[in-house]
Design a protein around this motif. Structure first.
Motif, PDB file in Angstrom:
ATOM      1  N   ALA A 282      29.228  44.105  44.906  1.00 35.81           N
ATOM      2  CA  ALA A 282      28.422  43.365  45.880  1.00 35.81           C
ATOM      3  C   ALA A 282      29.131  43.390  47.228  1.00 35.81           C
ATOM      4  O   ALA A 282      30.358  43.375  47.285  1.00 35.81           O
ATOM      5  N   PRO A 283      28.364  43.425  48.323  1.00 38.39           N
ATOM      6  CA  PRO A 283      29.004  43.504  49.631  1.00 38.39           C
ATOM      7  C   PRO A 283      29.802  42.241  49.952  1.00 38.39           C
ATOM      8  O   PRO A 283      29.382  41.137  49.624  1.00 38.39           O
ATOM      9  N   GLY A 284      30.961  42.429  50.553  1.00 38.35           N
ATOM     10  CA  GLY A 284      31.707  41.290  51.081  1.00 38.35           C
ATOM     11  C   GLY A 284      32.573  40.545  50.084  1.00 38.35           C
ATOM     12  O   GLY A 284      33.421  39.755  50.482  1.00 38.35           O
ATOM     13  N   VAL A 285      32.389  40.740  48.789  1.00 46.15           N
ATOM     14  CA  VAL A 285      33.261  40.051  47.836  1.00 46.15           C
ATOM     15  C   VAL A 285      34.165  41.075  47.163  1.00 46.15           C
ATOM     16  O   VAL A 285      33.836  42.263  47.111  1.00 46.15           O
ATOM     17  N   MET A 286      35.292  40.620  46.696  1.00 48.13           N
ATOM     18  CA  MET A 286      36.166  41.550  45.988  1.00 48.13           C
ATOM     19  C   MET A 286      36.868  40.819  44.853  1.00 48.13           C
ATOM     20  O   MET A 286      36.889  39.605  44.788  1.00 48.13           O
ATOM     21  N   MET A 287      37.409  41.626  43.970  1.00 51.27           N
ATOM     22  CA  MET A 287      38.206  41.073  42.882  1.00 51.27           C
ATOM     23  C   MET A 287      39.560  41.780  42.934  1.00 51.27           C
ATOM     24  O   MET A 287      39.612  43.000  43.090  1.00 51.27           O
ATOM     25  N   PRO A 288      40.651  41.020  42.835  1.00 59.59           N
ATOM     26  CA  PRO A 288      41.970  41.661  42.895  1.00 59.59           C
ATOM     27  C   PRO A 288      42.230  42.489  41.636  1.00 59.59           C
ATOM     28  O   PRO A 288      41.686  42.191  40.577  1.00 59.59           O
ATOM     29  N   GLY A 289      43.084  43.507  41.748  1.00 59.57           N
ATOM     30  CA  GLY A 289      43.482  44.294  40.587  1.00 59.57           C
ATOM     31  C   GLY A 289      44.714  43.669  39.947  1.00 59.57           C
ATOM     32  O   GLY A 289      45.545  43.078  40.628  1.00 59.57           O
ATOM     33  N   TYR A 290      44.813  43.807  38.625  1.00 56.94           N
ATOM     34  CA  TYR A 290      45.942  43.206  37.908  1.00 56.94           C
ATOM     35  C   TYR A 290      46.897  44.256  37.356  1.00 56.94           C
ATOM     36  O   TYR A 290      47.788  43.937  36.571  1.00 56.94           O
ATOM     37  N   GLY A 291      46.688  45.517  37.764  1.00 59.57           N
ATOM     38  CA  GLY A 291      47.464  46.618  37.212  1.00 59.57           C
ATOM     39  C   GLY A 291      48.959  46.466  37.427  1.00 59.57           C
ATOM     40  O   GLY A 291      49.762  46.856  36.582  1.00 59.57           O
ATOM     41  N   ARG A 292      49.346  45.934  38.583  1.00 62.24           N
ATOM     42  CA  ARG A 292      50.782  45.810  38.850  1.00 62.24           C
ATOM     43  C   ARG A 292      51.372  44.545  38.251  1.00 62.24           C
ATOM     44  O   ARG A 292      52.462  44.554  37.696  1.00 62.24           O
ATOM     45  N   GLY A 293      50.647  43.428  38.370  1.00 64.70           N
ATOM     46  CA  GLY A 293      51.205  42.143  37.941  1.00 64.70           C
ATOM     47  C   GLY A 293      51.205  41.934  36.434  1.00 64.70           C
ATOM     48  O   GLY A 293      52.049  41.219  35.915  1.00 64.70           O
ATOM     49  N   PHE A 294      50.267  42.565  35.741  1.00 66.96           N
ATOM     50  CA  PHE A 294      50.083  42.272  34.319  1.00 66.96           C
ATOM     51  C   PHE A 294      50.533  43.434  33.448  1.00 66.96           C
ATOM     52  O   PHE A 294      50.295  44.591  33.769  1.00 66.96           O
ATOM     53  N   SER A 295      51.149  43.108  32.330  1.00 67.64           N
ATOM     54  CA  SER A 295      51.527  44.147  31.367  1.00 67.64           C
ATOM     55  C   SER A 295      50.283  44.589  30.601  1.00 67.64           C
ATOM     56  O   SER A 295      49.259  43.887  30.586  1.00 67.64           O
ATOM     57  N   ASP A 296      50.400  45.734  29.940  1.00 63.85           N
ATOM     58  CA  ASP A 296      49.291  46.206  29.107  1.00 63.85           C
ATOM     59  C   ASP A 296      48.970  45.166  28.025  1.00 63.85           C
ATOM     60  O   ASP A 296      47.801  44.945  27.693  1.00 63.85           O
ATOM     61  N   ALA A 297      50.003  44.526  27.516  1.00 64.03           N
ATOM     62  CA  ALA A 297      49.789  43.542  26.442  1.00 64.03           C
ATOM     63  C   ALA A 297      48.995  42.344  26.959  1.00 64.03           C
ATOM     64  O   ALA A 297      48.100  41.826  26.273  1.00 64.03           O
ATOM     65  N   ASP A 298      49.287  41.882  28.191  1.00 62.19           N
ATOM     66  CA  ASP A 298      48.535  40.755  28.771  1.00 62.19           C
ATOM     67  C   ASP A 298      47.052  41.115  28.916  1.00 62.19           C
ATOM     68  O   ASP A 298      46.166  40.339  28.560  1.00 62.19           O
ATOM     69  N   ILE A 299      46.819  42.313  29.480  1.00 62.20           N
ATOM     70  CA  ILE A 299      45.431  42.728  29.722  1.00 62.20           C
ATOM     71  C   ILE A 299      44.702  42.885  28.388  1.00 62.20           C
ATOM     72  O   ILE A 299      43.546  42.475  28.246  1.00 62.20           O
ATOM     73  N   ALA A 300      45.392  43.449  27.408  1.00 66.75           N
ATOM     74  CA  ALA A 300      44.776  43.625  26.091  1.00 66.75           C
ATOM     75  C   ALA A 300      44.436  42.270  25.467  1.00 66.75           C
ATOM     76  O   ALA A 300      43.407  42.117  24.803  1.00 66.75           O
ATOM     77  N   ARG A 301      45.284  41.280  25.695  1.00 68.67           N
ATOM     78  CA  ARG A 301      45.015  39.938  25.151  1.00 68.67           C
ATOM     79  C   ARG A 301      43.763  39.342  25.777  1.00 68.67           C
ATOM     80  O   ARG A 301      42.922  38.763  25.094  1.00 68.67           O
ATOM     81  N   ILE A 302      43.667  39.481  27.100  1.00 70.62           N
ATOM     82  CA  ILE A 302      42.482  38.931  27.789  1.00 70.62           C
ATOM     83  C   ILE A 302      41.221  39.656  27.319  1.00 70.62           C
ATOM     84  O   ILE A 302      40.181  39.033  27.066  1.00 70.62           O
ATOM     85  N   ALA A 303      41.341  40.998  27.171  1.00 67.95           N
ATOM     86  CA  ALA A 303      40.185  41.780  26.723  1.00 67.95           C
ATOM     87  C   ALA A 303      39.737  41.309  25.339  1.00 67.95           C
ATOM     88  O   ALA A 303      38.545  41.068  25.097  1.00 67.95           O
ATOM     89  N   ALA A 304      40.709  41.170  24.437  1.00 68.72           N
ATOM     90  CA  ALA A 304      40.369  40.782  23.064  1.00 68.72           C
ATOM     91  C   ALA A 304      39.786  39.368  23.042  1.00 68.72           C
ATOM     92  O   ALA A 304      38.811  39.092  22.326  1.00 68.72           O
ATOM     93  N   TYR A 305      40.360  38.503  23.875  1.00 66.24           N
ATOM     94  CA  TYR A 305      39.870  37.118  23.919  1.00 66.24           C
ATOM     95  C   TYR A 305      38.415  37.063  24.399  1.00 66.24           C
ATOM     96  O   TYR A 305      37.558  36.397  23.796  1.00 66.24           O
ATOM     97  N   LEU A 306      38.122  37.785  25.494  1.00 70.63           N
ATOM     98  CA  LEU A 306      36.757  37.739  26.040  1.00 70.63           C
ATOM     99  C   LEU A 306      35.760  38.394  25.084  1.00 70.63           C
ATOM    100  O   LEU A 306      34.653  37.904  24.896  1.00 70.63           O
ATOM    101  N   ARG A 307      36.176  39.493  24.476  1.00 67.81           N
ATOM    102  CA  ARG A 307      35.287  40.155  23.511  1.00 67.81           C
ATOM    103  C   ARG A 307      34.963  39.203  22.344  1.00 67.81           C
ATOM    104  O   ARG A 307      33.842  39.154  21.847  1.00 67.81           O
ATOM    105  N   ARG A 308      35.977  38.429  21.950  1.00 68.95           N
ATOM    106  CA  ARG A 308      35.834  37.522  20.806  1.00 68.95           C
ATOM    107  C   ARG A 308      34.943  36.326  21.139  1.00 68.95           C
ATOM    108  O   ARG A 308      34.140  35.890  20.327  1.00 68.95           O
ATOM    109  N   THR A 309      35.105  35.797  22.365  1.00 69.08           N
ATOM    110  CA  THR A 309      34.416  34.540  22.692  1.00 69.08           C
ATOM    111  C   THR A 309      33.154  34.730  23.531  1.00 69.08           C
ATOM    112  O   THR A 309      32.322  33.845  23.581  1.00 69.08           O
TER     113      THR A 309
END
Ligand code: HEC
Ligand code: HEC
Ligand code: HEC
Length: 432
Positions: free
Chosen positions: A380-407
């Motif tokens: 969408a124009p004018g809004v953005m979402m920050p990237g988490y590639g640098r701040g988050f480990s693969d394990a953190d991102i995988a946890r969030i992915a699994a959590y959202l998929r589950r809930t």
């Protein structure tokens, strides 16, 4: 006996081979079209040039033909399963571009995938779609190209290995997979539907990304728009197989294609961002609506919409636990922007319980968005979402992915999310 027959058999085989090769060469042969003096920009009518500008945008020529020397100057690497093809310079430059191509030569390239010198082009140029574009529209694109600045630039040589680099062999590919011919209207459908089909099937080549391809890279017509993986993303199915819990109606599609986001589905990022913000952006509302009408007719949204109320109620009932450690990680990282349950989402932030990325069979699009974010010029124009590639480990991102998929979904967990994250990180590193 065999000894005496062998030479005759070999001779016969040789004759057959020569005949077959000769027949193929005759079949593959295309004449060169004589070069012309580059046409004067003033020789094209302003209205035709403007029409060409719009169509070239809708065809997203720049997405593939840009390079360090300019938007149409070529050199962009298209990685295929067979090697890298560098797009050529299509500016009006007489020596390194297509300045000496007549309209007939340009039309043949767009409609048949044959270059001015008679050699066959690789279908990396989506001529399998452009063949459906009318002569008048091709002429308009030609007019626009010929009135753009000439840029001198030579693209690097392709890395397609022998023998696949033999252009004449492309004639064999065409024989198997290519159906040349202009768009044919379907009289049983409305004028709007036909306009949408003409644009989507032709110049906008939606199937180029959304239709699965076979072993030799051709789109499979029997599963048109069934969804396909490309460049580390998934172009989701545009058919009834689309997994989004709320059906994609013509109205929802029109909103998404117009602004790049739709609150009950998601945002246009990755390669879809340019389709919306370059391609669709050039088209009038009526054309965008026509494309939406055509796609919505093929995805059974009229009957699937019956499930919308239940999907919306389920999404609204989502609660983010305060004790589950995965939920707390999500709330800390994402909750400030993404609704955590109970209140309606902001218009430009897709409700994750309704977001296609979480409902796809593979986590690719979800991972891409979390790793790289969504820039101000994407979605969408004018809004953005920050990237988490640098701040988050693969394990953190995988946890969030699994959590959202589950809930947020009712589907089975994704397989090997950390492995997919590592692959996508590697792929984005080598692309940059
Ligand atoms: C998906 C990427 C892609 C898109 C989109 C695309 N092209 Fe291309 N185009 C290519 C590639 C790659 C080649 C080179 C093919 C080859 O070497 O056989 C090419 C070749 C061409 C050629 C032949 C040039 C030459 O010197 O042989 C022309 C003309 C052309 N494209 C025009 C266009 C126009 C006009 C558009 C937009 C309406 C467009 N292309 C959109 C990838 C693309
Ligand atoms: C260059 C490749 C490409 C082309 C061409 C393309 N798409 Fe897409 N499309 C994608 C990708 C990748 C996504 C996933 C984007 C995301 O999730 O952010 C997508 C997403 C979408 C979605 C959202 C689906 C969902 O459930 O979330 C729709 C609708 C869509 N495309 C329609 C179209 C239409 C209509 C066209 C032609 C006018 C088109 N696309 C052309 C690559 C492409
Ligand atoms: C600073 C605010 C912000 C934060 C923090 C944030 N997001 Fe987003 N997110 C957005 C916005 C805004 C969009 C829509 C972007 C657009 O359309 O341009 C979005 C879109 C998305 C999408 C939809 C993508 C698509 O292609 O449809 C997903 C999935 C997503 N976010 C997941 C997350 C996750 C997971 C986190 C935490 C790791 C997170 N977001 C953190 C603002 C945020």
């Amino acid at each position: 006996m065999l000894k005496r027959r062998l030479p005759r058999l070999l001779a016969a085989l040789l004759v057959v081979a020569v005949l077959v090769i000769g027949a193929f060469a005759a079949f593959a042969w295309r004449t060169a079209i004589a070069p012309i003096a580059p046409p004067a920009a003033a020789s094209f009518a302003a209205a035709q040039v403007e029409q060409g500008r719009i169509l070239a945008a809708a065809g997203n020529c720049v997405a593939c033909h840009h390079g360090s020397a300019g938007a149409l100057a070529g050199g962009y690497p298209l990685k295929t399963g067979f090697g890298t093809i560098y797009s050529p310079n299509i500016t009006s430059d007489a020596d390194t571009g297509i300045g000496r191509w007549s309209l007939a030569a340009f039309t043949r390239a767009m409609h048949e995938g044959v270059a001015r010198d008679g050699s066959h082009l690789f279908p990396a140029l989506p001529y399998d779609h452009f063949t459906k574009v009318s002569d008048a529209d091709v002429a308009a694109i030609y007019a626009w190209l010929m009135t753009q600045p000439a840029v001198r630039a030579v693209s690097p040589a392709n890395t397609i290995p022998f023998p696949l680099n033999i252009r004449a062999l492309q004639a064999g590919w065409k024989m198997l997979y290519f159906h040349p011919g202009r768009f044919v209207a379907n009289p049983a459908k409305s004028a709007e539907w036909n306009r949408g089909a003409y644009l989507a099937e032709g110049i906008a080549h939606c199937g180029g990304c959304h239709t699965p391809r076979g072993a030799l890279g051709a789109e499979k017509p029997d599963v048109a728009y069934a969804g396909a993986a490309l460049n580390g993303w998934i172009a989701p199915p545009l058919t009834a197989a689309n997994p989004a819990p709320v059906a994609w109606t013509a109205a929802a599609l029109a909103t998404y294609l117009r602004i790049g986001s739709e609150p009950q589905h998601g945002s246009a990022a990755g390669d879809m961002s340019g389709v919306v913000h370059v391609g669709m952006a050039a088209l009038p509302d009526s054309d965008v609506r026509a494309i939406a009408t055509y796609i919505a007719d093929g995805n059974a949204s009229a009957t699937r919409s019956a499930g919308d109320a239940a999907a919306l109620a389920r999404a609204a009932a989502v609660v983010t636990s305060t004790t589950d450690p995965d939920a707390r990680l999500y709330a800390t990282a994402c909750g400030s922007c993404h609704y955590a349950g109970g209140k309606p989402p902001g218009d430009a932030r897709p409700d994750l319980a309704l977001n296609t990325a979480l409902w796809l069979d593979a986590p690719d699009n979800f991972i891409q968005v979390v790793l790289h974010g969504i820039g101000v010029h994407d979605g969408a124009p004018g809004v953005m979402m920050p990237g988490y590639g640098r701040g988050f480990s693969d394990a953190d991102i995988a946890r969030i992915a699994a959590y959202l998929r589950r809930t947020r979904t009712t589907l089975a967990p994704w397989h090997d999310v950390p492995g997919r994250i590592a692959d996508i990180r590697k792929q984005s590193d080598s692309a940059s």
